[in-house]
Design a protein around this motif. Structure first.
Motif, PDB file in Angstrom:
ATOM      1  N   ASP A 174     -14.141   7.327  -5.984  1.00 47.74           N
ATOM      2  CA  ASP A 174     -12.790   7.889  -5.910  1.00 47.74           C
ATOM      3  C   ASP A 174     -12.592   8.960  -6.974  1.00 47.74           C
ATOM      4  N   MET A 183      -9.645   2.986 -10.780  1.00 44.74           N
ATOM      5  CA  MET A 183     -10.373   3.416  -9.573  1.00 44.74           C
ATOM      6  C   MET A 183     -11.872   3.325  -9.836  1.00 44.74           C
ATOM      7  N   LEU A 215     -12.360  -1.655  -4.947  1.00 46.51           N
ATOM      8  CA  LEU A 215     -12.623  -1.026  -3.661  1.00 46.51           C
ATOM      9  C   LEU A 215     -11.565   0.016  -3.314  1.00 46.51           C
ATOM     10  N   GLN A 216     -10.315  -0.219  -3.748  1.00 49.02           N
ATOM     11  CA  GLN A 216      -9.230   0.749  -3.554  1.00 49.02           C
ATOM     12  C   GLN A 216      -8.622   1.083  -4.912  1.00 49.02           C
ATOM     13  N   ALA A 217      -8.122   2.293  -5.025  1.00 51.42           N
ATOM     14  CA  ALA A 217      -7.460   2.695  -6.267  1.00 51.42           C
ATOM     15  C   ALA A 217      -6.244   1.805  -6.499  1.00 51.42           C
ATOM     16  N   ASN A 258       0.741   5.635   0.071  1.00 54.71           N
ATOM     17  CA  ASN A 258       0.052   6.921   0.103  1.00 54.71           C
ATOM     18  C   ASN A 258       0.566   7.780  -1.047  1.00 54.71           C
ATOM     19  N   TRP A 268       0.846  -1.186   0.000  1.00 54.85           N
ATOM     20  CA  TRP A 268       0.000   0.000   0.000  1.00 54.85           C
ATOM     21  C   TRP A 268       0.886   1.241   0.000  1.00 54.85           C
ATOM     22  N   ILE A 290      -4.608  10.255  -2.125  1.00 52.28           N
ATOM     23  CA  ILE A 290      -5.321   8.980  -2.276  1.00 52.28           C
ATOM     24  C   ILE A 290      -4.378   7.861  -1.853  1.00 52.28           C
ATOM     25  N   GLN A 291      -4.939   6.773  -1.352  1.00 55.34           N
ATOM     26  CA  GLN A 291      -4.130   5.601  -1.028  1.00 55.34           C
ATOM     27  C   GLN A 291      -4.248   4.585  -2.150  1.00 55.34           C
ATOM     28  N   PHE A 292      -3.091   4.099  -2.624  1.00 54.47           N
ATOM     29  CA  PHE A 292      -3.055   3.125  -3.706  1.00 54.47           C
ATOM     30  C   PHE A 292      -2.772   1.725  -3.172  1.00 54.47           C
ATOM     31  N   LEU A 293      -3.394   0.737  -3.796  1.00 58.75           N
ATOM     32  CA  LEU A 293      -2.973  -0.646  -3.690  1.00 58.75           C
ATOM     33  C   LEU A 293      -2.081  -0.909  -4.898  1.00 58.75           C
TER      34      LEU A 293
END
Length: 211
Positions: free
Chosen positions: A130, A126, A184-186, A105, A103, A113-116
């Motif tokens: 988002d 995304m 669910l995550q960017a 930031n 992960w 935004i927080q990236f996976l």
């Protein structure tokens, strides 16, 4: 005679220092650190020992190491080859979390935004929420259909001005905005990673700007 003895003692002390373990801290995390020990990079968690080096404490600012009989506090250092001080490159080390993912930031067009980090994704991606939060006018993008694990999804291809993680920024990055709540995550995909230098080592993802 005393002078001769003193010089001999100092000389022996200097040789002892030169033979000591060379330690540099090149990555810092809460409870862990990436340590260069005599040229070998190791990922240590608090309480772990490699040779005579033990990690006592670590956070994002500094690490406390016991080297032999000495305990010392280290701040983040840089690695150089053969003593040549090359210009510092923008670098980022990301420790793999307990869920097995990396992960990071970051920001898109200067909005956080927080990236996976997903090496299996071809591009930055995304969901609509988002995209709206980032102020993207994504419905003006090119309509497309994306095949996901949940079936085909409506999506839009957009162009991002700036994508950044840590101090590493890439300009002009293509991205996909999917209709609904997926992903669910960017996702930070390969169209970003291929424009920087990166490699994975002992549960740490090392990212470095190419320029």
């Amino acid at each position: 005679m005393r002078k001769v003895i003193l010089v001999g003692v100092l000389s022996a002390f200097s040789v002892s220092l030169m033979a000591a373990t060379q330690v540099r801290v090149v990555g810092l995390f809460n409870g862990a650190a990436v340590v260069n020990i005599d040229g070998q990079r190791k990922m240590l968690k608090v309480g772990q020992t490699v040779g005579e080096v033990e990690l006592i404490k670590a956070d994002s600012r500094e690490a406390v190491l016991r080297v032999g009989e000495t305990t010392r506090t280290f701040s983040l250092d840089r690695e150089y080859s053969n003593g040549f001080a090359a210009p510092q490159k923008r670098q980022l080390s990301i420790a793999r979390r307990n869920d097995g993912h990396y992960w990071a930031n970051g920001s898109i067009n200067d909005r956080p935004i927080q990236f996976l980090v997903d090496t299996g994704a071809s591009s930055v991606a995304m969901n609509e929420d988002d995209a709206r939060r980032l102020g993207l006018d994504y419905r003006q993008g090119r309509p497309m259909t994306v095949n996901t694990a949940g079936g085909n999804k409506r999506a839009w291809a957009v162009r991002l001005d700036r994508v950044k993680i840590g101090s590493i920024e890439v300009l002009g990055v293509d991205a996909v905005v999917l209709e609904g709540q997926y992903p669910l995550q960017a996702l930070l995909g390969m169209n970003f990673l291929n424009r920087v230098g990166w490699h994975e080592e002992q549960g740490v993802l090392h990212v470095e700007a190419k320029h």
